[in-house]
Design a protein around this motif. Structure first.
Motif, PDB file in Angstrom:
ATOM      1  N   CYS A 105       0.902  -1.244   0.076  1.00  0.00           N
ATOM      2  CA  CYS A 105      -0.053  -0.003   0.044  1.00  0.00           C
ATOM      3  C   CYS A 105       0.925   1.192   0.004  1.00  0.00           C
ATOM      4  CB  CYS A 105      -0.852  -0.022   1.173  1.00  0.00           C
ATOM      5  SG  CYS A 105      -2.177  -1.390   1.158  1.00  0.00           S
ATOM      6  N   ARG A 106       1.977   1.359   0.653  1.00  0.00           N
ATOM      7  CA  ARG A 106       2.863   2.495   0.885  1.00  0.00           C
ATOM      8  C   ARG A 106       3.431   2.562  -0.662  1.00  0.00           C
ATOM      9  NH1 ARG A 106       4.621   0.155   5.705  1.00  0.00           N
ATOM     10  NH2 ARG A 106       6.491  -0.345   4.632  1.00  0.00           N
ATOM     11  N   ARG A 107       3.662   1.694  -1.046  1.00  0.00           N
ATOM     12  CA  ARG A 107       4.327   1.839  -2.585  1.00  0.00           C
ATOM     13  C   ARG A 107       3.378   2.303  -3.576  1.00  0.00           C
ATOM     14  NH1 ARG A 107       6.995  -3.328  -1.777  1.00  0.00           N
ATOM     15  NH2 ARG A 107       5.339  -4.419  -3.026  1.00  0.00           N
ATOM     16  N   LEU A 108       2.371   1.917  -3.481  1.00  0.00           N
ATOM     17  CA  LEU A 108       1.127   2.399  -4.171  1.00  0.00           C
ATOM     18  C   LEU A 108       0.696   3.766  -4.084  1.00  0.00           C
ATOM     19  CD1 LEU A 108      -1.353  -0.745  -4.638  1.00  0.00           C
ATOM     20  CD2 LEU A 108       0.240  -0.229  -6.043  1.00  0.00           C
ATOM     21  N   MET A 109       0.909   4.206  -2.969  1.00  0.00           N
ATOM     22  CA  MET A 109       0.535   5.812  -2.626  1.00  0.00           C
ATOM     23  C   MET A 109       1.630   6.728  -2.949  1.00  0.00           C
ATOM     24  SD  MET A 109      -0.954   5.123   1.296  1.00  0.00           S
ATOM     25  CE  MET A 109      -1.169   6.890   1.568  1.00  0.00           C
ATOM     26  N   THR A 110       2.825   6.084  -3.582  1.00  0.00           N
ATOM     27  CA  THR A 110       3.802   7.002  -4.398  1.00  0.00           C
ATOM     28  C   THR A 110       3.031   7.621  -5.627  1.00  0.00           C
ATOM     29  OG1 THR A 110       4.826   5.237  -5.180  1.00  0.00           O
ATOM     30  CG2 THR A 110       5.502   6.058  -3.015  1.00  0.00           C
TER      31      THR A 110
ATOM     32  N   ILE B  12      -0.460  -0.517 -13.987  1.00  0.00           N
ATOM     33  CA  ILE B  12       0.879  -0.033 -13.471  1.00  0.00           C
ATOM     34  C   ILE B  12       0.822  -0.411 -11.731  1.00  0.00           C
ATOM     35  CG2 ILE B  12       2.277   1.886 -12.306  1.00  0.00           C
ATOM     36  CD1 ILE B  12       1.263   3.462 -15.111  1.00  0.00           C
ATOM     37  N   MET B  13      -0.090  -0.274 -11.165  1.00  0.00           N
ATOM     38  CA  MET B  13      -0.134  -0.896  -9.975  1.00  0.00           C
ATOM     39  C   MET B  13      -0.029  -2.249  -9.757  1.00  0.00           C
ATOM     40  SD  MET B  13      -3.330   1.826  -8.898  1.00  0.00           S
ATOM     41  CE  MET B  13      -3.559   1.185  -7.110  1.00  0.00           C
ATOM     42  N   HIS B  14      -0.771  -3.089 -10.367  1.00  0.00           N
ATOM     43  CA  HIS B  14      -0.450  -4.610 -10.485  1.00  0.00           C
ATOM     44  C   HIS B  14       0.814  -4.869 -10.909  1.00  0.00           C
ATOM     45  CE1 HIS B  14      -0.155  -8.680 -12.521  1.00  0.00           C
ATOM     46  NE2 HIS B  14      -0.776  -9.116 -11.429  1.00  0.00           N
ATOM     47  N   SER B  15       1.470  -4.085 -11.901  1.00  0.00           N
ATOM     48  CA  SER B  15       3.107  -4.683 -12.064  1.00  0.00           C
ATOM     49  C   SER B  15       3.704  -4.199 -10.772  1.00  0.00           C
ATOM     50  CB  SER B  15       3.423  -3.732 -13.402  1.00  0.00           C
ATOM     51  OG  SER B  15       4.820  -3.962 -13.535  1.00  0.00           O
ATOM     52  N   MET B  16       3.698  -3.194  -9.938  1.00  0.00           N
ATOM     53  CA  MET B  16       4.332  -2.773  -8.807  1.00  0.00           C
ATOM     54  C   MET B  16       4.080  -4.026  -7.806  1.00  0.00           C
ATOM     55  SD  MET B  16       3.286   1.497  -8.787  1.00  0.00           S
ATOM     56  CE  MET B  16       3.972   1.574  -7.101  1.00  0.00           C
ATOM     57  N   LEU B  17       2.784  -4.277  -7.629  1.00  0.00           N
ATOM     58  CA  LEU B  17       2.651  -5.438  -6.518  1.00  0.00           C
ATOM     59  C   LEU B  17       3.163  -6.791  -6.757  1.00  0.00           C
ATOM     60  CD1 LEU B  17      -1.293  -4.992  -5.967  1.00  0.00           C
ATOM     61  CD2 LEU B  17       0.685  -4.118  -4.290  1.00  0.00           C
ATOM     62  N   ARG B  18       3.229  -6.952  -8.345  1.00  0.00           N
ATOM     63  CA  ARG B  18       3.930  -8.243  -8.638  1.00  0.00           C
ATOM     64  C   ARG B  18       5.358  -8.312  -8.633  1.00  0.00           C
ATOM     65  NH1 ARG B  18       2.512 -11.392 -14.496  1.00  0.00           N
ATOM     66  NH2 ARG B  18       3.456 -13.432 -13.841  1.00  0.00           N
ATOM     67  N   HIS B  19       6.100  -7.132  -9.017  1.00  0.00           N
ATOM     68  CA  HIS B  19       7.429  -7.164  -8.868  1.00  0.00           C
ATOM     69  C   HIS B  19       8.017  -6.467  -7.702  1.00  0.00           C
ATOM     70  CE1 HIS B  19       7.310  -8.807 -12.906  1.00  0.00           C
ATOM     71  NE2 HIS B  19       6.586  -7.809 -13.263  1.00  0.00           N
ATOM     72  N   GLY B  20       7.349  -5.983  -6.893  1.00  0.00           N
ATOM     73  CA  GLY B  20       7.812  -5.473  -5.667  1.00  0.00           C
ATOM     74  C   GLY B  20       8.516  -4.189  -6.067  1.00  0.00           C
ATOM     75  N   THR B  21       8.156  -3.207  -7.211  1.00  0.00           N
ATOM     76  CA  THR B  21       8.993  -2.085  -7.388  1.00  0.00           C
ATOM     77  C   THR B  21       8.215  -0.743  -7.196  1.00  0.00           C
ATOM     78  OG1 THR B  21       7.767  -2.322  -9.575  1.00  0.00           O
ATOM     79  CG2 THR B  21      10.079  -3.338  -9.364  1.00  0.00           C
ATOM     80  N   ASP B  22       8.808   0.282  -7.204  1.00  0.00           N
ATOM     81  CA  ASP B  22       8.347   1.577  -6.874  1.00  0.00           C
ATOM     82  C   ASP B  22       7.858   2.187  -8.040  1.00  0.00           C
ATOM     83  OD1 ASP B  22       8.961   1.315  -3.878  1.00  0.00           O
ATOM     84  OD2 ASP B  22      10.986   2.217  -4.447  1.00  0.00           O
ATOM     85  N   PHE B  23       6.929   3.201  -7.857  1.00  0.00           N
ATOM     86  CA  PHE B  23       6.414   4.087  -9.209  1.00  0.00           C
ATOM     87  C   PHE B  23       7.616   4.752  -9.783  1.00  0.00           C
ATOM     88  CE2 PHE B  23       4.390   7.800 -10.746  1.00  0.00           C
ATOM     89  CZ  PHE B  23       3.912   7.360 -11.739  1.00  0.00           C
ATOM     90  N   ARG B  24       7.716   4.745 -11.134  1.00  0.00           N
ATOM     91  CA  ARG B  24       8.685   5.436 -11.750  1.00  0.00           C
ATOM     92  C   ARG B  24       7.906   6.465 -12.785  1.00  0.00           C
ATOM     93  NH1 ARG B  24      11.877   0.277 -14.064  1.00  0.00           N
ATOM     94  NH2 ARG B  24      12.856  -0.612 -12.093  1.00  0.00           N
ATOM     95  N   PRO B  25       8.028   7.794 -12.227  1.00  0.00           N
ATOM     96  CA  PRO B  25       7.382   8.839 -12.919  1.00  0.00           C
ATOM     97  C   PRO B  25       7.685   9.099 -14.372  1.00  0.00           C
ATOM     98  CG  PRO B  25       8.390   9.683 -10.823  1.00  0.00           C
ATOM     99  CD  PRO B  25       8.880   8.197 -10.919  1.00  0.00           C
ATOM    100  N   ALA B  26       8.910   8.624 -14.824  1.00  0.00           N
ATOM    101  CA  ALA B  26       9.382   8.637 -16.305  1.00  0.00           C
ATOM    102  C   ALA B  26       8.548   7.785 -17.072  1.00  0.00           C
ATOM    103  CB  ALA B  26      10.745   8.697 -16.204  1.00  0.00           C
TER     104      ALA B  26
END
Length: 337
Positions: A212-217, A323-337
């Motif tokens: 959740c904290r990653r998604l909120m970025t 994007i949010m699913h990819s972040m959850l699946r790979h455990g990555t942070d949001f990349r603004p670019a």
């Protein structure tokens, strides 16, 4: 020989039918709708290769309970099962439904669905309770506003404590109205307290969740959207491709094709309506309130210039889900670019 079972589940009783490989009925019984009782009833028949039942209110509890007891249970889509069961029996009875589900288990003509974990259902219950309480608060405020207008007092949409005091002072000395206003204000105060308690619980859940904290970025994604999305997805690995999230949440165009007819309409609106609404709101916040430079926002605004702002919000909501699913699946942070 392989054996297959179908369960027709209701709140109190479950009809059980066991078939062999040739479709012959081997065992039929009725048990109470609990995992232990159903498992005990199945134990009196030959060991089943597959046990099938439909989605419903009892599905999460029974699925996880039977799975823990070692029963090879499969939950199938109720809409598909309904269409299939209509062709298997003339009369719709619980017994015939159990037999039809056993036939689906034997033939393999079904679509299994993912049953969310009980913690995910608990989070979803919290979100649903908050939505219901917010609706009750709005209803109470509209009622207060409507009663005040009759006596010449116009209240704004947002009722602050100052306006609450004004309403109570205005109604003093008027028999009936004073009691009505005090009762409505007391109910509103209780509902506001319940909403605040749920918000505090949600904040604790968000702080304890790295996902959740990653998604909120992501700009526009708040704690409610992040919590609802993680509860709806439950297991990110069950989606082979992130782009499948658009169809899962009903954010892709509905299509009807038959012969020379090929019609593409609005979005399908299937799946979790609450998550779809929250993603749409997040997209709107990103487009209208976020002031930073973001390629994702520029991409959506380009769609708005070519088409409409509404379609841009839908497209951005669909892209946010991916994007949010990819972040959850790979455990990555949001990349603004």
């Amino acid at each position: 020989m392989d054996y297959y079972a179908g369960l027709d589940v209701s709140l109190e009783k479950t009809h059980i039918c066991v078939l062999d490989r040739d479709g012959t009925v081997i065992h039929e019984v009725t048990a109470s709708s609990s995992a232990e009782a159903i498992s005990a009833a199945l134990a009196k028949a030959p060991a089943c290769t597959r046990v099938v039942f439909e989605t419903g209110r009892m599905a999460p509890m029974l699925y996880h309970g039977l799975a823990e007891l070692g029963v090879p249970v499969v939950c199938v889509e109720s809409r598909q099962a309904y269409q299939a069961l209509k062709t298997l029996a003339t009369h719709k009875t619980d017994r015939n439904d159990a037999r039809g589900l056993a036939q689906l288990a034997r033939t393999g003509f079904f679509k299994p669905v993912h049953v969310k974990s009980l913690p995910a259902h608990a989070v979803r219950a919290l979100i649903i309770a908050r939505k219901k309480l917010v609706g009750q608060r709005v209803t109470l405020e509209n009622q207060i506003r409507g009663l005040a207008v009759v006596f010449g007092v116009r209240l704004p949409r947002g009722l602050s404590p100052a306006f609450v005091d004004q309403v109570i002072a205005m109604s003093e000395g008027i028999a009936g109205l004073s009691g009505a206003m005090r009762g409505l204000m007391a109910a509103r105060h209780a509902v506001l307290g319940a909403i605040a308690a749920i918000d505090a619980d949600m904040k604790k859940l968000v702080r304890a969740s790295d996902a959740c904290r990653r998604l909120m970025t992501i700009p526009g994604v708040g704690q409610l959207t992040a919590l609802a999305f993680t509860a709806a997805i439950d297991d990110p690995g069950r989606f082979r491709r992130s782009r499948d999230l658009g169809a899962y949440l009903g954010l892709v165009p509905r299509r009807y094709q038959s012969g020379e007819i090929d019609y593409v309409g609005g979005i399908s609106k299937v799946g979790d309506r609450r998550v779809r609404t929250l993603l749409y709101e997040s997209a709107n916040v990103m487009l209208t309130r976020y002031k930073g430079d973001l390629k994702l926002k520029d991409w959506a605004l380009a769609i708005a210039r070519r088409s409409t702002m509404r379609k841009a919000r839908i497209a951005l909501a669909r892209r946010l889900a991916i994007i949010m699913h990819s972040m959850l699946r790979h455990g990555t942070d949001f990349r603004p670019a």
